[in-house]
Motif scaffolding. Structure first.
Motif, short mmCIF file in Angstrom:
data_model
loop_
_atom_site.label_atom_id
_atom_site.label_comp_id
_atom_site.label_asym_id
_atom_site.label_seq_id
_atom_site.Cartn_x
_atom_site.Cartn_y
_atom_site.Cartn_z
N LYS A 21 -29.08 -4.52 -0.06
CA LYS A 21 -27.67 -4.51 -0.43
C LYS A 21 -26.92 -5.61 0.30
N GLU A 22 -27.20 -5.76 1.58
CA GLU A 22 -26.51 -6.78 2.38
C GLU A 22 -26.83 -8.19 1.87
N GLU A 23 -28.09 -8.42 1.55
CA GLU A 23 -28.48 -9.74 1.07
C GLU A 23 -27.88 -10.02 -0.31
N ALA A 24 -27.81 -8.99 -1.16
CA ALA A 24 -27.22 -9.17 -2.48
C ALA A 24 -25.74 -9.52 -2.36
N TYR A 25 -25.02 -8.83 -1.50
CA TYR A 25 -23.60 -9.15 -1.30
C TYR A 25 -23.43 -10.54 -0.70
N LYS A 26 -24.34 -10.93 0.18
CA LYS A 26 -24.26 -12.26 0.77
C LYS A 26 -24.37 -13.33 -0.32
N ARG A 27 -25.31 -13.11 -1.28
CA ARG A 27 -25.45 -14.07 -2.38
C ARG A 27 -24.22 -14.06 -3.28
N LEU A 28 -23.65 -12.87 -3.52
CA LEU A 28 -22.43 -12.78 -4.34
C LEU A 28 -21.26 -13.48 -3.67
N LEU A 67 -23.69 -2.54 -8.20
CA LEU A 67 -23.84 -2.55 -6.75
C LEU A 67 -23.00 -1.47 -6.09
N PRO A 68 -23.56 -0.79 -5.11
CA PRO A 68 -22.79 0.21 -4.38
C PRO A 68 -21.73 -0.49 -3.53
#
Length: 361
Positions: free
Chosen positions: A290-297, A358-359
């Motif tokens: 989740k953290e990595e996905a938000y970082k990419r977003l 995404l949560p």
């Protein structure tokens, strides 16, 4: 001629059939002695330019072009004029991409010989043949399956995967299969395919291979759904889905930057976070993904380097004579560049899809 056509643009349409008729006659003539690579390249570049500017949104013109070009193209293939094969394959793909399904029977007759190993053994043919194979899988997946060609198509993938020079081309084929071919048509082959992919991942991985594998895995998950993907992967090795997320996907997400590939990767990550109970049960891994996905977003929203959409270029024609000497090597036709389209078109708006899946932080 090529530059004149490009300068006139869509205005070339009224005289395009007459111009192409002359170019087709010239093609038959140069087949007798194809020893001037610069002239040959610009001959095909001119053909591609006429198709690009006069054939777009004009199916009657496309049919006229096919009638004018196919006799010469058949001659090139039947007489094995190897110097022209990469060009012919690119223009075949360009014409197919302009058509809506179903394809005319003539294209379906051409398809089986294209899978013959003799064409794929010549490295100069590979990029053009892969482009053509993608066009068939996009426009005629049902016909490919009904014709009994899936085994041969997957054989092409296996051959390309074994080459470090062409493994990325193999992934282009595999992604097209997952995106366009119904799962029942290739499900029986998945254990073998994944075994091959995992063997290569363990034995001789490269940065390019890992990136391509991650894009494929993302396409597979986004298309089929994470639970279905997990079930299919478990048939190869139970529990391997989470192992891949932890050891391959998460550490290498930063390698997939920009354009459609990053979009598909983020959608697949969001689907896993929202829909995969086995991942949700592993709070540490779930949180890290989740953290990595938000970082990419966040990087995309901030316009970070390499994260914007990849623009299709209106390419300047290369100085062909300086670019390469004589060979039957692949030379891309600037006027036949594959049109950009969204991967997994059913995902309409990536930002909305990701926000919904995404949560919250």
């Amino acid at each position: 001629v090529t530059r004149v056509i490009g300068f006139i643009g869509n205005g070339i349409t009224p005289v395009a059939p007459a111009a192409l008729q002359q170019l087709a006659a010239m093609l038959m003539e140069v087949c007798k002695n194809p020893r001037n690579p610069g002239f040959n390249h610009y001959l095909f570049e001119s053909v591609a330019a006429l198709i690009r500017y006069a054939g777009c949104n004009n199916m009657a013109m496309v049919e006229t072009f096919e009638a004018l070009l196919f006799p010469g193209f058949n001659h090139v293939l039947q007489q094995d004029v190897q110097e022209f094969h990469p060009y012919v394959f690119q223009i075949f793909a360009q014409l197919i991409e302009l058509r809506a399904p179903p394809l005319p029977p003539v294209y379906l007759q051409i398809f089986p010989p294209l899978l013959h190993p003799q064409f794929w053994e010549r490295s100069g043919n590979v990029p053009a043949l892969v482009r053509l194979l993608q066009a068939y899988l996009t426009k005629a997946p049902g016909e490919v399956v009904q014709g009994g060609h899936m085994t041969a198509v997957l054989g092409v993938f296996q051959k390309l995967l074994s080459s470090k020079a062409h493994d990325h081309e193999g992934f282009h084929v595999l992604n097209a299969i997952v995106e366009h071919v119904p799962l029942p048509a290739y499900e029986q082959y998945l254990p073998t395919l994944f075994s091959l992919l995992f063997q290569r991942l363990q034995a001789s991985r490269t940065t390019k291979y890992v990136r391509c594998f991650l894009v494929f895995l993302s396409t597979f998950i986004a298309k089929l759904g994470p639970q279905a993907a997990q079930g299919l992967l478990d048939k190869v090795q139970p529990g391997i889905m989470l192992m891949l997320v932890q050891q391959v996907w998460l550490p290498n997400m930063a390698q997939v930057e920009g354009g459609e590939e990053e979009r598909v990767m983020l959608v697949a990550a969001a689907k896993c976070l929202a829909e995969l109970p086995a991942l949700q049960a592993n709070q540490q891994l779930w949180g890290a993904l989740k953290e990595e996905a938000y970082k990419r977003l966040d990087a995309k929203a901030g316009g970070g380097a390499g994260t914007g959409p990849v623009q299709q270029e209106d390419e300047e024609l290369p100085d062909f004579e300086e670019a390469q000497g004589y060979s039957a090597a692949y030379a891309r036709l600037a006027n036949a560049v594959r049109p950009q389209r969204p991967a997994l078109a059913e995902i309409a708006d990536p930002q909305q899809s990701l926000a919904a899946l995404l949560p919250p932080r």
